[in-house]
Design an enzyme around this catalytic site. Sequence first.
Site, PDB file in Angstrom:
ATOM      1  N   HIS A  96       0.848  -1.193   0.000  1.00 48.62           N
ATOM      2  CA  HIS A  96       0.000   0.000   0.000  1.00 48.62           C
ATOM      3  C   HIS A  96       0.882   1.241   0.000  1.00 48.62           C
ATOM      4  CE1 HIS A  96      -2.887   3.034   1.417  1.00 48.62           C
ATOM      5  NE2 HIS A  96      -3.808   2.239   0.901  1.00 48.62           N
ATOM      6  N   GLU A 144      -4.527   2.376  -7.716  1.00 50.55           N
ATOM      7  CA  GLU A 144      -4.971   3.712  -7.345  1.00 50.55           C
ATOM      8  C   GLU A 144      -3.801   4.677  -7.234  1.00 50.55           C
ATOM      9  OE1 GLU A 144      -7.102   2.963  -3.728  1.00 50.55           O
ATOM     10  OE2 GLU A 144      -5.314   3.066  -2.489  1.00 50.55           O
TER      11      GLU A 144
END
Length: 232
Positions: A96, A144
């Site tokens: 992440h 993203e």
Amino acid sequence: MKRKLRSPFFVVNPKAYLYGKEALELAKVADEVSERTGIDVLFTVQHIDAAAVRESTKHLFITVQHLDGIEVGRGMGYILPEALAEAAVDATFLNHAEHQMELGELVQAIRRANEVGILTIACADSIEEAKAIATLGPDVMVCEPTALIGTGEASDDTYKEATNKAVRAIDSTILLLQAAGISTVKDVENALLSGADGTGGTSGIVCAEDPAGIMVEMIEKVAEFKGKQGEE
């Protein structure tokens, strides 16, 4: 053995906003709506909360925010895959933007997660990075832009469609999660219309005036979308 994740799915990702009792209460609501709608819901927890949430829910995919590709033995301060598997954790995020990994670390983490039966959700910041990580064969990919995380501004349709296409061209078995800036029910619908297999939210849920209420609405939108797919 890994649990089978069905599309379309939804991810509730409280990150470090919620923990303990508050996280557990939201997880219970998510579990109820997952049972009612038939939508697979991945609920991310603090590692220390995983066992308690697992014991208090029946349908959620209990998901942690990171694991390390270490073996049983030395590894002070790292997250051991076997310990997560014993706590009945179903999935883990990896790489992440808020916990980035070196390529070698990511390779090892995916390998070890596979060995203990934990689904891997690997994150990529760009189309180029998504292509590279897709070659490692994670179960799910999050595509993203880091700049949009937590802003309430979702990725545009062109970006979503391009990353979906790029990853599927490399490995069509990887499930695609588009979740950057998801803050409204409309954002949920748009993410699924882009061709993604799932979507989800963090600040759009946990920072809302009624976190449980907006979460339920979002999951119900996923169920509505799935119902329309079945009619086509």
